[in-house]
Design a protein around this motif. Structure first.
Motif, PDB file in Angstrom:
ATOM      1  N   ASP A  19       0.693  -1.217   0.128  1.00 48.02           N
ATOM      2  CA  ASP A  19       0.056  -0.148   0.016  1.00 48.02           C
ATOM      3  C   ASP A  19       0.782   1.138   0.121  1.00 48.02           C
ATOM      4  OD1 ASP A  19      -2.135  -1.602   0.309  1.00 48.02           O
ATOM      5  OD2 ASP A  19      -2.580  -1.147   2.386  1.00 48.02           O
ATOM      6  N   MET A  20       0.351   2.333  -0.343  1.00 46.01           N
ATOM      7  CA  MET A  20       0.942   3.785  -0.231  1.00 46.01           C
ATOM      8  C   MET A  20       1.726   4.183   0.939  1.00 46.01           C
ATOM      9  SD  MET A  20       2.164   5.929  -2.270  1.00 46.01           S
ATOM     10  CE  MET A  20       1.689   5.920  -3.938  1.00 46.01           C
ATOM     11  N   LYS A  21       0.846   3.672   2.016  1.00 50.57           N
ATOM     12  CA  LYS A  21       1.510   3.951   3.097  1.00 50.57           C
ATOM     13  C   LYS A  21       2.980   3.296   3.448  1.00 50.57           C
ATOM     14  CE  LYS A  21      -0.447   0.495   6.687  1.00 50.57           C
ATOM     15  NZ  LYS A  21      -0.826   0.360   7.852  1.00 50.57           N
ATOM     16  N   TYR A  22       3.214   2.585   2.928  1.00 57.19           N
ATOM     17  CA  TYR A  22       4.338   1.591   2.958  1.00 57.19           C
ATOM     18  C   TYR A  22       5.233   2.155   2.111  1.00 57.19           C
ATOM     19  CZ  TYR A  22       2.057  -1.827   6.190  1.00 57.19           C
ATOM     20  OH  TYR A  22       1.390  -2.334   6.964  1.00 57.19           O
ATOM     21  N   LEU A  23       4.869   2.346   0.823  1.00 53.13           N
ATOM     22  CA  LEU A  23       5.599   3.153  -0.104  1.00 53.13           C
ATOM     23  C   LEU A  23       6.295   4.551   0.332  1.00 53.13           C
ATOM     24  CD1 LEU A  23       3.814   2.060  -3.477  1.00 53.13           C
ATOM     25  CD2 LEU A  23       5.787   1.299  -2.624  1.00 53.13           C
ATOM     26  N   ARG A  24       5.186   5.325   0.952  1.00 51.49           N
ATOM     27  CA  ARG A  24       5.775   6.404   1.603  1.00 51.49           C
ATOM     28  C   ARG A  24       6.980   6.290   2.610  1.00 51.49           C
ATOM     29  NH1 ARG A  24       4.214  10.366  -1.357  1.00 51.49           N
ATOM     30  NH2 ARG A  24       2.005  10.532  -1.817  1.00 51.49           N
ATOM     31  N   LYS A  25       7.076   5.126   3.351  1.00 48.78           N
ATOM     32  CA  LYS A  25       8.166   5.065   4.262  1.00 48.78           C
ATOM     33  C   LYS A  25       9.360   4.279   3.654  1.00 48.78           C
ATOM     34  CE  LYS A  25       7.729   0.945   6.536  1.00 48.78           C
ATOM     35  NZ  LYS A  25       7.722  -0.230   7.527  1.00 48.78           N
ATOM     36  N   GLY A  26       9.229   3.629   2.533  1.00 50.10           N
ATOM     37  CA  GLY A  26      10.174   3.286   1.878  1.00 50.10           C
ATOM     38  C   GLY A  26      10.479   1.682   2.280  1.00 50.10           C
ATOM     39  N   PHE A  63       5.864  -5.706   5.578  1.00 51.78           N
ATOM     40  CA  PHE A  63       6.327  -4.250   5.436  1.00 51.78           C
ATOM     41  C   PHE A  63       5.971  -3.483   6.693  1.00 51.78           C
ATOM     42  CE2 PHE A  63       4.367  -5.865   1.001  1.00 51.78           C
ATOM     43  CZ  PHE A  63       5.512  -5.580   0.362  1.00 51.78           C
ATOM     44  N   ASP A  64       5.598  -3.925   7.689  1.00 53.38           N
ATOM     45  CA  ASP A  64       5.515  -3.245   8.797  1.00 53.38           C
ATOM     46  C   ASP A  64       6.827  -3.348   9.395  1.00 53.38           C
ATOM     47  OD1 ASP A  64       2.755  -2.243   9.264  1.00 53.38           O
ATOM     48  OD2 ASP A  64       2.186  -4.615   9.224  1.00 53.38           O
ATOM     49  N   ILE A  81      15.971  -7.822  -5.702  1.00 53.80           N
ATOM     50  CA  ILE A  81      15.469  -6.709  -4.714  1.00 53.80           C
ATOM     51  C   ILE A  81      15.473  -5.227  -4.857  1.00 53.80           C
ATOM     52  CG2 ILE A  81      15.279  -6.602  -2.193  1.00 53.80           C
ATOM     53  CD1 ILE A  81      16.305  -9.412  -1.833  1.00 53.80           C
ATOM     54  N   PHE A  82      14.768  -4.589  -4.636  1.00 55.46           N
ATOM     55  CA  PHE A  82      14.629  -3.123  -4.858  1.00 55.46           C
ATOM     56  C   PHE A  82      13.908  -2.480  -3.468  1.00 55.46           C
ATOM     57  CE2 PHE A  82      14.266  -5.326  -8.694  1.00 55.46           C
ATOM     58  CZ  PHE A  82      15.212  -4.691  -9.644  1.00 55.46           C
ATOM     59  N   VAL A  83      14.352  -1.414  -3.317  1.00 53.80           N
ATOM     60  CA  VAL A  83      13.699  -0.582  -2.048  1.00 53.80           C
ATOM     61  C   VAL A  83      13.093   0.708  -2.875  1.00 53.80           C
ATOM     62  CG1 VAL A  83      13.942   1.092  -0.051  1.00 53.80           C
ATOM     63  CG2 VAL A  83      15.285  -1.276  -0.287  1.00 53.80           C
ATOM     64  N   VAL A  84      11.727   0.930  -2.727  1.00 58.01           N
ATOM     65  CA  VAL A  84      11.151   2.079  -3.279  1.00 58.01           C
ATOM     66  C   VAL A  84      10.481   2.784  -2.166  1.00 58.01           C
ATOM     67  CG1 VAL A  84       9.088   2.522  -4.664  1.00 58.01           C
ATOM     68  CG2 VAL A  84      10.490   0.736  -5.380  1.00 58.01           C
ATOM     69  N   LYS A  85      10.813   4.213  -2.263  1.00 58.34           N
ATOM     70  CA  LYS A  85      10.489   5.154  -1.290  1.00 58.34           C
ATOM     71  C   LYS A  85       9.746   6.229  -2.238  1.00 58.34           C
ATOM     72  CE  LYS A  85      11.640   8.412   1.931  1.00 58.34           C
ATOM     73  NZ  LYS A  85      11.014   8.239   3.209  1.00 58.34           N
ATOM     74  N   VAL A  86       8.214   6.567  -1.972  1.00 58.55           N
ATOM     75  CA  VAL A  86       7.551   7.448  -2.788  1.00 58.55           C
ATOM     76  C   VAL A  86       7.575   8.683  -1.799  1.00 58.55           C
ATOM     77  CG1 VAL A  86       5.421   8.069  -3.700  1.00 58.55           C
ATOM     78  CG2 VAL A  86       6.223   5.976  -3.876  1.00 58.55           C
ATOM     79  N   ARG A  87       8.074  10.000  -2.403  1.00 53.01           N
ATOM     80  CA  ARG A  87       8.162  10.844  -1.662  1.00 53.01           C
ATOM     81  C   ARG A  87       6.820  11.882  -1.619  1.00 53.01           C
ATOM     82  NH1 ARG A  87      14.031  12.656  -3.753  1.00 53.01           N
ATOM     83  NH2 ARG A  87      12.710  14.200  -4.877  1.00 53.01           N
ATOM     84  N   ASP A  88       6.725  13.032  -1.052  1.00 55.52           N
ATOM     85  CA  ASP A  88       5.419  13.879  -1.345  1.00 55.52           C
ATOM     86  C   ASP A  88       5.627  14.913  -2.059  1.00 55.52           C
ATOM     87  OD1 ASP A  88       7.143  15.155   0.333  1.00 55.52           O
ATOM     88  OD2 ASP A  88       5.850  15.214   2.274  1.00 55.52           O
TER      89      ASP A  88
END
Ligand code: SF4
Ligand code: SF4
Length: 160
Positions: A19-26, A63-64, A81-88
């Protein structure tokens, strides 16, 4: 038979996207779908965020628990494996394994590639780390809509 079994190329539908809440965290996105005996990602995670039912199962990320540290990236022999972080601010950061030369420099603009190797514009290199197995771990900045599209980079040869 799934499409990737014919082409060898995964699509977004084949991947467990948080979910986006996890993507925002990275968090770590694991693009490993082959049921082969392999599990260094499980032991590499200091937060016990990766688990497998057995040695040949597909790895799952909690993801938690995942903090997006990226320690699992270079340990994976499949470069999956990739780490994805969506910024604001409309951009995302993708951290990926990289085993080619030349190694990009921080601040350099590199060509972004999708899973098929198609060009997806340019992105700025934010971080360069040397991981295990001589695999580098590179973080690039991309437009948010490319967060689940870009999975490799092409670095201009020095002197070009
Ligand atoms: S990014 Fe860090 S916390 Fe997340 S699964 Fe990988 S090693 Fe564990
Ligand atoms: S280390 Fe990589 S290839 Fe092996 S199980 Fe984990 S994600 Fe898959």
């Amino acid at each position: 038979m799934k499409e990737y079994e014919k082409t060898g190329i995964l699509s977004v539908e084949d991947i467990n996207i948080p979910d986006m809440k996890y993507l925002r965290k990275g968090v770590a996105i694991i693009e490993c779908v082959q049921e082969i005996p392999c599990n260094p990602c499980v032991t590499a995670c200091p937060f016990n965020a990766i688990s497998m039912k057995d040695i040949s199962s597909i790895p799952m990320v909690d993801f938690d628990k995942c903090v997006g540290c990226g320690k699992c990236i270079s340990i994976c022999p499949g470069l999956a494996i990739f780490v994805v972080k969506v910024r604001d601010d409309g951009f995302a950061e993708i951290t990926m394994p990289y085993e080619f030369l030349p190694i990009p420099k921080i601040g350099e603009y590199v060509t972004l590639l999708d899973r098929e190797g198609k060009k997806q514009g340019k992105g700025k290199v934010l971080r360069v780390r040397e991981g295990s197995r001589k695999t580098f771990v590179i973080t690039v900045e991309v437009k948010e809509e490319l967060a689940m599209v870009v999975r490799n980079i092409l670095v201009k040869s020095r002197g070009e």
